[in-house]
Design an enzyme around this catalytic site. Sequence first.
Site, PDB file in Angstrom:
ATOM      1  NE  ARG A 188      19.127 -17.844  15.580  1.00  0.00           N
ATOM      2  CZ  ARG A 188      20.008 -17.755  14.599  1.00  0.00           C
ATOM      3  NH1 ARG A 188      21.304 -17.699  14.896  1.00  0.00           N
ATOM      4  NH2 ARG A 188      19.623 -17.732  13.336  1.00  0.00           N
ATOM      5  CG  HIS A 231      13.849 -23.789  13.470  1.00  0.00           C
ATOM      6  ND1 HIS A 231      12.575 -23.267  13.528  1.00  0.00           N
ATOM      7  CD2 HIS A 231      14.685 -22.751  13.695  1.00  0.00           C
ATOM      8  CE1 HIS A 231      12.642 -21.971  13.768  1.00  0.00           C
ATOM      9  NE2 HIS A 231      13.912 -21.624  13.882  1.00  0.00           N
ATOM     10  CE1 TYR A 290      14.757 -11.458  19.612  1.00  0.00           C
ATOM     11  CE2 TYR A 290      14.566 -13.644  18.662  1.00  0.00           C
ATOM     12  CZ  TYR A 290      15.214 -12.434  18.749  1.00  0.00           C
ATOM     13  OH  TYR A 290      16.319 -12.192  17.970  1.00  0.00           O
TER      14      TYR A 290
END
Length: 706
Positions: free
Chosen positions: A399, A459, A492
């Site tokens: 992302r 990922h 985050y």
Amino acid sequence: MEDLRTDGTESTEPAPPSEAGGVDLKDPALYLNRELSQLAFIRRVLAMAQDDRTPLLERLRFLCITGSVLDEFFEIRVAGLLQQIDHGSQVRGPEGLELVEVHRRIAEQAKELVRGQYALLNGELIPLLAAEGICILRREDWTQAQRAWLHDYFERELLPILTPQGLDPAHPFPKVVNKNLNFMIQLEGSDGFGREATHAVLHAPRSLPRVVQLPAEVSDHPYDFVFLSSILHEFADELFPGLRIGGCYQYRVTRNSDLLFDEEESEDLRHALEGELQTRNWGAAVRLEASETMPRELADFLLSKFDLDDLDFYLVDGPVNLSRLATIPDLVHRPDLKFAPFLPGLPKVLRQGRDLFEVLGQQDVLLHHPYQSFRPVVEWIQLAARDPKVLMIKQTLYRTERGSPLVEALIQAARNGKEVTAIIELRARFDEQANIEMAQRLQDAGAYVSYGVVGYKSHAKMTLVVRKEGDRLRRYVHLGTGNYHSGNARQYTDFGLLTCDPKLAGDVHKIFQELTSLGKPRKLKRLLQSPFTLHESLLKMVKGEVDNARAGRRARILAKCNAVTEPQVIRALYEASQAGVEVHLIVRGICCLRPGVPGVSDRIQVRSIVGRFLEHHRVYYFENGGEPKIWLSSADLMDRNLIRRVETCFPVEDPKLFRRVLREGLEVFLEDEEMAWEMRPDGTYDPLRSGPGTSAQQRLLDRLAE
């Protein structure tokens, strides 16, 4: 499994003895349902909105977050559950609940959560905001001047793009797009063709703002806002000249938004995904939300059109999409009603403006976001893009934001003649279109773009830079627990490690080769990797703690992650507790493990931290017989991360950085009694509010930020 208690949780009984005389660790009573645990997390986020210690506009923002998270929960998790039920699946989770029972419990708990959302909005937040001069005006509160301005706004900005649709045999009920604001309208009278008009529908185009701010000349307060739904409701009669409006009721349908396509049969994953994205807004309906004033006959009509029943029907006392209210905090300039701003810090070694390649040649650099800036990572890639000594850059992209400076740097590097490889995960949920566009731009610049491995999401978060230094090539790497997303790095919590350690760099190089070639995986020296070695290695490290405990040595496991669902890991932790291992888990979201069950998990404590920042880092600590090991990872303790994804897990071996990760990533959160929740055996959570104190997040801000 016994029935729900009055608080909506499952009762817990000690697991029955197995034939061997011990406890059967596969007993469904020892596992919590994944979906119900996720709802428990959303309730903890809602508690941040309910907490009067949270700044007022941030309370509204947290309420909006609960709306968006609940939307995704229905779009993906509930949608998948209903799909299984429709197909007659009998597959149950480790907790052993029938799928229809899971659906019933979800409906009960989600409806209670929704009632809490709107009670908070109407009963607390709107009055408190009004007291601060931030007013959300209902139609009955409009002044004559405000109504005139809003009428002009309706005619000028809304009417030209609205398409009301009457319902009759020539005008069947239209398809309704996922999560869009719609109105069901009751009509009285006859139209120009002599036809009796009874019902019509109206959809609000997504281009329209859901909250409209009134200009100063008609505002009675510093900030006056009106919901789009109120404007459309007030002036709906102008869409049906000559007819009377008997009722106007907003509604919204949520659809299955998961993408299903056969990767094995796709010759080009990107083109297959592009085709599938066109259907996302038209999946099977899974939830209907409607104004609580809607008559039952209209509700039944809509339920029949969407093939839903009362379990899937949610009445709301306000706008049907709470997440769209998030524009209000952005439009209001009241710093006193928001979290105090801060400037992310820098490690001391980076404050002197030295060339980062020079710094990394002497020491590793650990960054702790958002308390420390993500800028060094961006500037490192930008430096590599223009450094004539850099020959190659490889990076995984799961992302990232539109207009990402990292992507721009990779494009520039490719244009500068460097070898650039980007592993782009096209299936990053809800970022698919952005990733497709990013892939095209990189390819147009001359970069090599790969989409990872069919059947396994890529990922892992890693970057490799190869640089010519004298007569040798030197490899530099960045490994992280979070995405290459500058915006997320401000919200985050994540760790990132910059290093030129030859063994770590060599392992990263091997993984990139796996992702771009078709060869078999090679043995790694330092890194653990899903789906090959990470799962097995974690189980082995837990077993090592068990052996140490049984030998009378101190044994301890500390872990911080987003979720714990993988059954083998849970059983291993139960065995560790039974053997006397001290286990402390900090799990932000879903946890299917039951702590504190007598004879099973007495020594396991689980807590959740919900605060200003989204807790995102994955940190795993093992006492290891007096020689502690600490690992940072892109992987949670979930089935998908450990078995169905490409993930990395890397050790932190530098003593100074080891102490930092232990302190900043684990210990400070275990000491938090301000924002922490402690999990009970039944899956509910108790807030730890021991009195005035400082949260772990604030302590880290005080220590690391500028």
